[in-house]
Design an enzyme around this catalytic site. Structure first.
Site, PDB file in Angstrom:
ATOM      1  N   ASN A  42       0.806  -1.215   0.000  1.00  0.00           N
ATOM      2  CA  ASN A  42       0.000   0.000   0.000  1.00  0.00           C
ATOM      3  C   ASN A  42       0.841   1.268   0.000  1.00  0.00           C
ATOM      4  O   ASN A  42       2.068   1.226   0.077  1.00  0.00           O
ATOM      5  CB  ASN A  42      -0.957  -0.011   1.194  1.00  0.00           C
ATOM      6  CG  ASN A  42      -2.300  -0.595   0.813  1.00  0.00           C
ATOM      7  OD1 ASN A  42      -2.959  -0.075  -0.075  1.00  0.00           O
ATOM      8  ND2 ASN A  42      -2.691  -1.660   1.479  1.00  0.00           N
ATOM      9  N   HIS A  95      22.500   0.770  10.458  1.00  0.00           N
ATOM     10  CA  HIS A  95      23.851   1.246  10.761  1.00  0.00           C
ATOM     11  C   HIS A  95      24.412   0.487  11.954  1.00  0.00           C
ATOM     12  O   HIS A  95      23.704   0.208  12.925  1.00  0.00           O
ATOM     13  CB  HIS A  95      23.848   2.751  11.071  1.00  0.00           C
ATOM     14  CG  HIS A  95      23.566   3.582   9.872  1.00  0.00           C
ATOM     15  ND1 HIS A  95      24.522   3.877   8.943  1.00  0.00           N
ATOM     16  CD2 HIS A  95      22.425   4.162   9.432  1.00  0.00           C
ATOM     17  CE1 HIS A  95      23.997   4.611   7.988  1.00  0.00           C
ATOM     18  NE2 HIS A  95      22.718   4.807   8.263  1.00  0.00           N
ATOM     19  N   THR A  98      11.307  -6.529  16.219  1.00  0.00           N
ATOM     20  CA  THR A  98      12.763  -6.608  16.292  1.00  0.00           C
ATOM     21  C   THR A  98      13.267  -8.045  16.357  1.00  0.00           C
ATOM     22  O   THR A  98      14.448  -8.287  16.137  1.00  0.00           O
ATOM     23  CB  THR A  98      13.280  -5.851  17.538  1.00  0.00           C
ATOM     24  OG1 THR A  98      12.713  -6.454  18.709  1.00  0.00           O
ATOM     25  CG2 THR A  98      12.899  -4.382  17.477  1.00  0.00           C
ATOM     26  N   LYS A  99      12.373  -8.990  16.698  1.00  0.00           N
ATOM     27  CA  LYS A  99      12.741 -10.407  16.838  1.00  0.00           C
ATOM     28  C   LYS A  99      11.652 -11.271  16.215  1.00  0.00           C
ATOM     29  O   LYS A  99      10.489 -10.880  16.169  1.00  0.00           O
ATOM     30  CB  LYS A  99      12.886 -10.781  18.306  1.00  0.00           C
ATOM     31  CG  LYS A  99      13.990 -10.044  19.019  1.00  0.00           C
ATOM     32  CD  LYS A  99      14.040 -10.442  20.471  1.00  0.00           C
ATOM     33  CE  LYS A  99      15.127  -9.650  21.188  1.00  0.00           C
ATOM     34  NZ  LYS A  99      15.157  -9.963  22.612  1.00  0.00           N
ATOM     35  N   ARG A 144       5.273  -7.646  20.757  1.00  0.00           N
ATOM     36  CA  ARG A 144       5.148  -8.859  21.567  1.00  0.00           C
ATOM     37  C   ARG A 144       3.938  -9.632  21.080  1.00  0.00           C
ATOM     38  O   ARG A 144       2.936  -9.048  20.647  1.00  0.00           O
ATOM     39  CB  ARG A 144       4.984  -8.481  23.035  1.00  0.00           C
ATOM     40  CG  ARG A 144       6.260  -7.856  23.599  1.00  0.00           C
ATOM     41  CD  ARG A 144       6.042  -7.165  24.925  1.00  0.00           C
ATOM     42  NE  ARG A 144       5.258  -7.927  25.882  1.00  0.00           N
ATOM     43  CZ  ARG A 144       5.682  -8.307  27.080  1.00  0.00           C
ATOM     44  NH1 ARG A 144       6.900  -8.006  27.454  1.00  0.00           N
ATOM     45  NH2 ARG A 144       4.888  -8.954  27.890  1.00  0.00           N
TER      46      ARG A 144
END
Length: 189
Positions: free
Chosen positions: A77, A107, A157-158, A172
């Site tokens: 989208n 970075h 992030t995981k 989560r």
């Protein structure tokens, strides 16, 4: 058929031809690329877009030395950003909402100044029938299983251990996608 419809189809086909000529991009059948969508490759990168996909205005798909693969019937989208320095694979039937960011590099954080630190990262894999809500971010190294939902604004992030609904910053797992489980959150990684 009316003239406006024919003109839109013709300009859409011309847009894809120009992208193919300018960059290393492969399109499946019946791919729609809206005016204002940007699909680019640099440094040997490659983009593959499966049959029946829709790429909407303002979206950016870039392969900077890496490969972006978008499975059939997926939708990217408005204002979504997908940038690969290594590899981003998006499975069939994915729904990527407005303003979503998917990146496989960032970075390096252990060298200062950050702008001179170079890039590090890991491939991103998004399963089949995944829905990523508006303005969510999927970061390097994440693997999303089939049928998972990522809530609006979540930062993943995981990789989650199972399918379900990911919410929050950092994201989560709140419950399994079949509705089972407690209301308590489970850490995604």
């Amino acid at each position: 058929m009316n003239f406006d419809y024919l003109l839109r189809r013709l300009t859409g086909r011309l847009r894809k031809v120009l992208i193919r000529i300018s960059y290393d991009v492969q399109f499946g059948d019946r791919v729609y690329v809206s005016a204002g969508a940007h699909i680019r490759t640099f440094d040997g990168g490659r983009v593959v877009i499966g049959a029946g996909c829709d790429i909407h205005a303002g979206s950016l798909i870039e392969a900077r030395g890496g490969v972006v693969t978008i499975g059939p019937r997926s939708i990217v989208n408005r204002q979504a950003t997908i940038v690969a320095g290594e590899r981003i694979e998006i499975g069939p039937d994915a729904l990527i909402a407005e303003g979503v960011t998917i990146r496989d590099r960032h970075h390096a954080r252990h060298t200062k100044p950050y702008n001179l630190a170079g890039m590090v990262g890991a491939p991103v894999t998004i399963g089949v029938n995944v829905w990523i809500g508006a303005k969510a971010s999927i970061l390097a190294g994440v693997r999303l299983p089939d049928d998972i939902v990522v809530g609006a604004g979540a930062v993943v992030t995981k990789s989650p251990p199972q399918t379900g609904i990911l919410l929050g910053v950092p994201a989560r797992l709140h419950r399994s996608s079949n509705g089972e489980g407690s209301a308590a959150c489970v850490d995604a990684g």
